[in-house]
Design a protein around this motif. Structure first.
Motif, short mmCIF file in Angstrom:
data_model
loop_
_atom_site.label_atom_id
_atom_site.label_comp_id
_atom_site.label_asym_id
_atom_site.label_seq_id
_atom_site.Cartn_x
_atom_site.Cartn_y
_atom_site.Cartn_z
N LEU A 227 65.12 32.29 139.31
CA LEU A 227 66.35 32.85 139.86
C LEU A 227 67.48 32.31 139.01
O LEU A 227 67.75 31.12 138.99
N GLU A 228 68.12 33.21 138.25
CA GLU A 228 69.17 32.81 137.32
C GLU A 228 70.48 32.54 138.07
O GLU A 228 70.63 32.92 139.22
N THR A 229 71.43 31.94 137.40
CA THR A 229 72.69 31.57 138.04
C THR A 229 73.51 32.79 138.46
O THR A 229 74.35 32.68 139.34
N ASP A 230 73.25 33.95 137.84
CA ASP A 230 73.98 35.16 138.21
C ASP A 230 73.30 35.94 139.33
O ASP A 230 73.76 37.01 139.71
N GLY A 231 72.19 35.42 139.86
CA GLY A 231 71.49 36.08 140.96
C GLY A 231 70.37 36.99 140.51
O GLY A 231 69.66 37.55 141.34
N SER A 232 70.17 37.16 139.22
CA SER A 232 69.07 38.00 138.72
C SER A 232 67.80 37.17 138.60
O SER A 232 67.84 35.94 138.61
N PHE A 233 66.67 37.87 138.47
CA PHE A 233 65.38 37.20 138.30
C PHE A 233 64.91 37.37 136.86
O PHE A 233 65.09 38.42 136.26
N SER A 234 64.28 36.34 136.32
CA SER A 234 63.57 36.41 135.05
C SER A 234 62.10 36.16 135.36
O SER A 234 61.77 35.18 136.03
N ARG B 138 66.86 28.37 139.18
CA ARG B 138 65.83 27.75 140.03
C ARG B 138 64.52 28.50 139.88
O ARG B 138 64.50 29.73 139.86
N ILE B 139 63.44 27.77 139.76
CA ILE B 139 62.10 28.38 139.72
C ILE B 139 61.71 28.71 141.15
O ILE B 139 61.73 27.84 142.02
N VAL B 140 61.37 29.99 141.41
CA VAL B 140 61.02 30.41 142.76
C VAL B 140 59.55 30.80 142.89
O VAL B 140 59.04 30.89 144.01
N VAL B 141 58.86 31.05 141.77
CA VAL B 141 57.42 31.31 141.78
C VAL B 141 56.82 30.59 140.57
O VAL B 141 57.35 30.69 139.47
N ARG B 142 55.74 29.86 140.82
CA ARG B 142 55.04 29.17 139.74
C ARG B 142 53.55 29.45 139.88
O ARG B 142 52.99 29.25 140.94
#
Length: 162
Positions: free
Chosen positions: A134-141, A91-95
């Protein structure tokens, strides 16, 4: 056969609990959470084996969990349409430097979670973030704006992360 059915029911229940718990919740387990998880595991095993502590019962229960996990993984691989339902989706959480608060709320997260992860990546300003996923494993990219990386200031100004 009774152990097999009970094992499958418990497996599906635990899978649902982890999915509902949220990505970041699983990724951020504390020591207390781990102890609680181990304790829950013991309680769950009692429900599965119903006081049958034989080696055969334990092997059947563990094998059922392993096969159920492999089956879900195979289902996600074979039928890509099920993948988001089984494993979640990024999910995109900041754009463009702006947090998507409705998405954060939906993921049961706060902007402080994003700030903390950004600081760990050496990102000082929210405005430097072109995209945060927000990646599926809970980490951020994090994907940063090239102009900001070179010292430029964007239209968002200088919003330092605190």
């Amino acid at each position: 056969m009774d152990i097999l059915i009970r094992s499958l029911v418990i497996f599906l229940f635990l899978w649902l609990v982890v999915r509902v718990g949220g990505k970041r919740e699983v990724a951020q387990l504390t020591a207390f959470d781990m102890i609680l998880l181990i304790t829950v595991g013991d309680l769950v095993s009692q429900g599965i084996v119903q006081e049958d502590y034989s080696l055969t019962t334990a092997v059947i229960a563990v094998a059922t969990f392993a096969v159920a996990g492999l089956a879900l993984g195979s289902l996600a691989q074979r039928f890509p349409g099920f993948r988001p339902w089984l494993a979640g989706r990024a999910r995109i959480v900041v754009r463009d430097g702006e947090p998507l608060l409705d998405v954060l709320r939906g993921e049961r997260m706060t902007i402080q979670d994003v700030h903390e992860a950004a600081r760990r990546q050496g990102i000082r300003r929210l405005s430097d973030i072109e995209l945060c996923v927000l990646e599926t494993d809970g980490s951020f990219s994090f994907f940063t704006d090239e102009a900001h990386d070179e010292g430029g200031r964007g239209a968002q100004g200088d919003h330092r992360l605190t």
